[in-house]
Motif scaffolding. Structure first.
Motif, PDB file in Angstrom:
ATOM      1  N   MET A   1       0.838  -1.198   0.000  1.00 36.98           N
ATOM      2  CA  MET A   1       0.000   0.000   0.000  1.00 36.98           C
ATOM      3  C   MET A   1       0.877   1.254   0.000  1.00 36.98           C
ATOM      4  O   MET A   1       2.025   1.232   0.382  1.00 36.98           O
ATOM      5  CB  MET A   1      -0.872  -0.013   1.253  1.00 36.98           C
ATOM      6  CG  MET A   1      -1.860   1.122   1.292  1.00 36.98           C
ATOM      7  SD  MET A   1      -2.991   0.970   2.666  1.00 36.98           S
ATOM      8  CE  MET A   1      -1.878   0.872   4.051  1.00 36.98           C
ATOM      9  N   ALA A   2       0.280   2.319  -0.423  1.00 36.27           N
ATOM     10  CA  ALA A   2       0.977   3.604  -0.446  1.00 36.27           C
ATOM     11  C   ALA A   2       1.709   3.837   0.877  1.00 36.27           C
ATOM     12  O   ALA A   2       1.239   3.431   1.923  1.00 36.27           O
ATOM     13  CB  ALA A   2      -0.021   4.729  -0.688  1.00 36.27           C
ATOM     14  N   ASP A  38       3.371   7.398  -2.916  1.00 32.45           N
ATOM     15  CA  ASP A  38       2.179   8.010  -2.344  1.00 32.45           C
ATOM     16  C   ASP A  38       0.898   7.343  -2.791  1.00 32.45           C
ATOM     17  O   ASP A  38      -0.146   7.502  -2.162  1.00 32.45           O
ATOM     18  CB  ASP A  38       2.123   9.484  -2.762  1.00 32.45           C
ATOM     19  CG  ASP A  38       2.208  10.410  -1.580  1.00 32.45           C
ATOM     20  OD1 ASP A  38       2.031   9.925  -0.450  1.00 32.45           O
ATOM     21  OD2 ASP A  38       2.457  11.604  -1.786  1.00 32.45           O
ATOM     22  N   SER A  39       0.933   6.640  -3.906  1.00 37.27           N
ATOM     23  CA  SER A  39      -0.335   6.161  -4.469  1.00 37.27           C
ATOM     24  C   SER A  39      -0.357   4.685  -4.847  1.00 37.27           C
ATOM     25  O   SER A  39      -1.399   4.166  -5.214  1.00 37.27           O
ATOM     26  CB  SER A  39      -0.700   7.005  -5.694  1.00 37.27           C
ATOM     27  OG  SER A  39       0.272   6.835  -6.695  1.00 37.27           O
ATOM     28  N   PRO A  41      -0.959   0.950  -4.999  1.00 33.02           N
ATOM     29  CA  PRO A  41      -1.832   0.077  -4.217  1.00 33.02           C
ATOM     30  C   PRO A  41      -1.110  -1.155  -3.666  1.00 33.02           C
ATOM     31  O   PRO A  41      -1.636  -1.846  -2.816  1.00 33.02           O
ATOM     32  CB  PRO A  41      -2.927  -0.324  -5.220  1.00 33.02           C
ATOM     33  CG  PRO A  41      -2.332  -0.124  -6.567  1.00 33.02           C
ATOM     34  CD  PRO A  41      -1.256   0.902  -6.430  1.00 33.02           C
ATOM     35  N   ARG A 322      -1.115   7.286 -13.662  1.00 36.68           N
ATOM     36  CA  ARG A 322      -1.092   5.974 -13.001  1.00 36.68           C
ATOM     37  C   ARG A 322      -1.440   4.904 -14.032  1.00 36.68           C
ATOM     38  O   ARG A 322      -2.138   3.942 -13.729  1.00 36.68           O
ATOM     39  CB  ARG A 322      -2.112   5.929 -11.861  1.00 36.68           C
ATOM     40  CG  ARG A 322      -1.809   6.906 -10.728  1.00 36.68           C
ATOM     41  CD  ARG A 322      -2.897   6.837  -9.682  1.00 36.68           C
ATOM     42  NE  ARG A 322      -2.767   7.898  -8.697  1.00 36.68           N
ATOM     43  CZ  ARG A 322      -3.772   8.299  -7.926  1.00 36.68           C
ATOM     44  NH1 ARG A 322      -4.974   7.746  -8.039  1.00 36.68           N
ATOM     45  NH2 ARG A 322      -3.600   9.262  -7.050  1.00 36.68           N
ATOM     46  N   ASN A 515     -10.348   6.895   2.001  1.00 31.79           N
ATOM     47  CA  ASN A 515      -9.799   7.748   0.958  1.00 31.79           C
ATOM     48  C   ASN A 515      -9.401   6.879  -0.224  1.00 31.79           C
ATOM     49  O   ASN A 515      -9.488   5.653  -0.178  1.00 31.79           O
ATOM     50  CB  ASN A 515      -8.624   8.573   1.497  1.00 31.79           C
ATOM     51  CG  ASN A 515      -7.411   7.718   1.832  1.00 31.79           C
ATOM     52  OD1 ASN A 515      -7.244   6.613   1.320  1.00 31.79           O
ATOM     53  ND2 ASN A 515      -6.554   8.226   2.689  1.00 31.79           N
ATOM     54  N   GLU A 516      -8.942   7.514  -1.304  1.00 31.86           N
ATOM     55  CA  GLU A 516      -8.692   6.748  -2.534  1.00 31.86           C
ATOM     56  C   GLU A 516      -7.552   5.741  -2.390  1.00 31.86           C
ATOM     57  O   GLU A 516      -7.587   4.680  -3.016  1.00 31.86           O
ATOM     58  CB  GLU A 516      -8.445   7.697  -3.706  1.00 31.86           C
ATOM     59  CG  GLU A 516      -7.191   8.549  -3.534  1.00 31.86           C
ATOM     60  CD  GLU A 516      -7.102   9.651  -4.587  1.00 31.86           C
ATOM     61  OE1 GLU A 516      -7.984  10.526  -4.576  1.00 31.86           O
ATOM     62  OE2 GLU A 516      -6.179   9.618  -5.406  1.00 31.86           O
ATOM     63  N   VAL A 517      -6.578   6.077  -1.571  1.00 33.17           N
ATOM     64  CA  VAL A 517      -5.440   5.166  -1.409  1.00 33.17           C
ATOM     65  C   VAL A 517      -5.874   3.880  -0.706  1.00 33.17           C
ATOM     66  O   VAL A 517      -5.588   2.767  -1.151  1.00 33.17           O
ATOM     67  CB  VAL A 517      -4.307   5.856  -0.608  1.00 33.17           C
ATOM     68  CG1 VAL A 517      -3.248   4.852  -0.213  1.00 33.17           C
ATOM     69  CG2 VAL A 517      -3.702   6.981  -1.428  1.00 33.17           C
ATOM     70  N   HIS A 518      -6.610   4.034   0.396  1.00 24.34           N
ATOM     71  CA  HIS A 518      -7.054   2.855   1.136  1.00 24.34           C
ATOM     72  C   HIS A 518      -8.118   2.083   0.363  1.00 24.34           C
ATOM     73  O   HIS A 518      -8.164   0.858   0.410  1.00 24.34           O
ATOM     74  CB  HIS A 518      -7.569   3.280   2.523  1.00 24.34           C
ATOM     75  CG  HIS A 518      -6.471   3.812   3.393  1.00 24.34           C
ATOM     76  ND1 HIS A 518      -6.622   4.924   4.205  1.00 24.34           N
ATOM     77  CD2 HIS A 518      -5.189   3.413   3.557  1.00 24.34           C
ATOM     78  CE1 HIS A 518      -5.481   5.154   4.835  1.00 24.34           C
ATOM     79  NE2 HIS A 518      -4.601   4.261   4.460  1.00 24.34           N
ATOM     80  N   ARG A 521      -6.306  -0.062  -2.137  1.00 23.72           N
ATOM     81  CA  ARG A 521      -5.667  -1.206  -1.497  1.00 23.72           C
ATOM     82  C   ARG A 521      -6.707  -2.262  -1.114  1.00 23.72           C
ATOM     83  O   ARG A 521      -6.519  -3.446  -1.343  1.00 23.72           O
ATOM     84  CB  ARG A 521      -4.894  -0.734  -0.254  1.00 23.72           C
ATOM     85  CG  ARG A 521      -4.240  -1.838   0.555  1.00 23.72           C
ATOM     86  CD  ARG A 521      -3.151  -2.551  -0.221  1.00 23.72           C
ATOM     87  NE  ARG A 521      -2.516  -3.589   0.575  1.00 23.72           N
ATOM     88  CZ  ARG A 521      -1.899  -4.648   0.045  1.00 23.72           C
ATOM     89  NH1 ARG A 521      -1.840  -4.803  -1.259  1.00 23.72           N
ATOM     90  NH2 ARG A 521      -1.332  -5.551   0.822  1.00 23.72           N
ATOM     91  N   ALA A 554      -9.571   5.582  -7.433  1.00 20.13           N
ATOM     92  CA  ALA A 554      -8.910   4.387  -6.898  1.00 20.13           C
ATOM     93  C   ALA A 554      -8.930   3.235  -7.910  1.00 20.13           C
ATOM     94  O   ALA A 554      -8.469   2.146  -7.606  1.00 20.13           O
ATOM     95  CB  ALA A 554      -9.586   3.964  -5.597  1.00 20.13           C
TER      96      ALA A 554
END
Length: 575
Positions: A1-2, A38-39, A41, A322, A515-518, A521, A554
């Motif tokens: 993950m990020a 930072d991003s 997954p 991405r 958020n988009e990162v989580h 993932r 995401a």
DNA sequence: GCCGTTTTCGGCCCGACTGTTTTCAGTCG
């Protein structure tokens, strides 16, 4: 993950390289690595352990070594060496808008400036103006920038920026200066917070438009004013607004250019360059054999710009470099991401039974009007007294009302609850009640000790409870107001996966949680997601667009979202 | 420092505005 912590180190690395005058491409490589960290997954720690770091975009031999070193030793020797060679005062001064590495270094080296406060004094004492490249105006600008920095917030939540944008656009449109004006930048890409507002405009009379912008009500300072670009600070919060005027034939190119992201645009121009083309905010142009700019081949619409580069139009929310450019090329397959139209029901909302402003029937009819097939009424549990949490008796009376309303509407109403996750991770309803509910969202509202272990344990225990369907707003953050809980996300994801439980993307604009990162993932791990509004009024069902955009950013597909299904099977198999 | 439908070496995006300059460097996005 990020890995934001590691990303920050690489960003610092890049900044230090800028100050030391390193090769610009080396600097960019570090920024690119930071962006990936930072991003991504993927689980960075796992990649490091398996020696697969170089699979990450922008991570080559050098970066992989540094990342591995950090995981092994907790430090990056080269970074620490670099830190030792740069005065921390330079880094501090660079936070002042308008002061870059060169001027900051000059000030520190020649005047011995050690802090922003120092610089303020130096400006007042007119010690800055004799320096090369500086003058009386520079001193004034620096003082004004320091004031701005102190008074304005770093980033503004998306919803707030959208409100400001609406006001400004209606002013511009009403003033007659602009034929067309559209907000671009990170706002158009639906980033959760934005730093400034970029507006692209087609003007009949650019000079008049620039005048309109500079003199708008609410403008507290004009930062720059040229023939085609004006930058102002707006409102008490000194929110920066940039307006760019372009001719009609360039509007698409300007939209594309100012929407960014910067990284997406760089990729696009590299691609153009290989095709013998060049792209700027005025259009796509051929490059002549002698290197000069040739004929314009696109620019009126955004679609034409992408088409000239052999690409399908790419939705703004995906423009983060991405992999979208490859996917939207002739040989690529754009992912079918979740859309608002895929959402078949909302599984988290409140009524007047707790802290909502509309009754069960009103909410049901509003959801039905949106074309939804189902709606879970999830009022609060007893401990949420501040929010009018229900008692067992009131909950049963609510069920009676749900039954009565159900007889009148087509939409399927689920008997739900947003049950508090209490201090130890136990739930705020007895099992007997939980078992008779159709849909249970478990959420943390009382944050308690807030430490990582405790927060993680609470979430994991809730996920283990057989009656829980989903965790609501998992991090509990409120943008610009309350930071997220410190959580061991991998542990939470593991529990959700093991028990087949869903995690919510809460669409409330001040939450956007996950958020988009989580979210990315979680989806990568096969955890089902729900996109809910947590509506407390009928008008709030429309907030679903925010949650859908989080999911799209995401990279989430409809099949990964539970409430895109035509029917939500409830636990007791009722229909 | 990364990367490969030109390439394992030689490339790597582009322009506006400001202030201090007599032609441009610095900063920003």
């Amino acid at each position: 993950m990020a890995h934001p912590q590691l990303a920050e180190l690489f960003r610092e690395f890049a900044t230090l390289l800028v100050i030391t005058g390193a090769d610009v491409f080396r600097i960019r490589a570090h920024e690119r690595a930071a962006q990936t960290l930072d991003s991504a997954p993927e689980d960075i720690a796992l990649l490091a352990k398996e020696g697969r770091l170089r699979e990450l975009p922008g991570v080559g031999e050098g970066m992989a070594k540094k990342i591995a070193e950090w995981f092994a030793t907790g430090r990056i020797a080269e970074l620490e060496e670099l830190r030792g060679s740069v005065s921390p005062a330079i880094l501090e001064l660079m936070n002042i808008p308008g002061l870059g590495p060169k001027k900051a270094k000059l000030l520190v080296d020649t005047l011995g400036i050690a802090s922003i406060a120092d610089l303020e004094t130096a400006c007042r004492e007119q010690r800055v103006r004799p320096l090369k490249g500086m003058g009386a105006k520079s001193e004034g600008k620096i003082l004004a920038s320091i004031a701005t920095m102190r008074e304005s917030r770093e980033r503004v939540p998306l919803w707030e920026a959208r409100m400001i944008a609406d006001r400004i656009l209606s002013h511009l449109r009403g003033s007659g200066g602009a034929v067309e004006s559209v907000p671009t930048g990170s706002l158009r890409r639906w980033k959760e917070t934005v730093r400034d507002l970029d507006i692209a405009a087609v003007a009949r009379d650019p000079a008049a438009l620039m005048e309109t912008v500079a003199t708008m009500p609410g403008v507290v300072e004009v930062l720059a004013r040229g023939e085609t670009k004006t930058s102002v600070l707006f409102g008490r919060e000194r929110f920066q607004i940039d307006v760019r005027a372009v001719p009609p034939g360039s509007f698409g190119a300007a939209l594309q250019y100012f929407s960014g992201s910067k990284e997406h645009n760089i990729r696009l121009r590299e691609r153009a360059s290989k095709m013998g083309l060049t792209v700027n905010e005025y259009g796509v142009f051929r490059v002549n054999p002698d290197g000069t700019r040739g004929e314009k081949v696109a620019g009126e619409t955004e679609e034409s710009v992408y088409a000239a580069l052999g690409l399908r139009w790419i939705p703004p929310e995906l423009r983060e470099d991405r992999g979208e450019i490859e996917a939207y090329g002739a040989g690529g397959t754009p992912p079918r991401l979740v859309e608002q139209g895929d959402i078949r029901g909302d599984l988290h909302c409140h009524t007047t039974w707790s802290d909502g402003t509309a009754g069960v029937e009103e909410m049901a009819r509003a959801a039905e009007a949106r074309g939804y097939a189902y709606l879970a009424i999830t009022d609060h549990s007893p401990t949420a007294a501040y929010a009018g949490g229900l008692t067992p008796d009131r909950l049963r009376r609510q069920w009676d009302e749900i039954e009565a309303v159900q007889a009148k509407v087509k939409i399927r109403i689920l008997r739900g609850s947003e049950v508090d996750i209490l201090a130890g991770g136990e739930l705020d309803w007895p099992d007997a009640i939980l078992e008779s509910l159709d849909w249970v969202v478990a959420s943390i509202h009382q944050r308690g000790k807030d430490d990582r272990e405790e927060s993680t344990r609470r979430l994991v225990r809730a996920l283990e409870h057989p009656c829980v369907n989903a965790i609501g707003h998992p991090s509990t953050r409120r943008l610009g107001q309350r930071p997220p809980l410190d959580i061991d996300w991998e542990a939470v994801f593991e529990a959700a996966r093991a028990h087949g439980k869903a995690l919510e993307i809460n669409s409330a604009p001040e939450r956007l949680d996950l958020n988009e990162v989580h979210a990315a993932r979680a989806a990568a791990l096969g955890i089902p997601l729900v996109i809910d509004t947590d509506a407390h009024a009928t008008g709030m069902f429309g907030n679903i667009e925010y949650g859908v955009m989080v999911a799209r950013r995401a990279g989430i597909r409809p099949g990964q979202v539970l409430n895109t299904a035509a029917q939500i099977p409830d636990r007791r198999g009722r229909r």
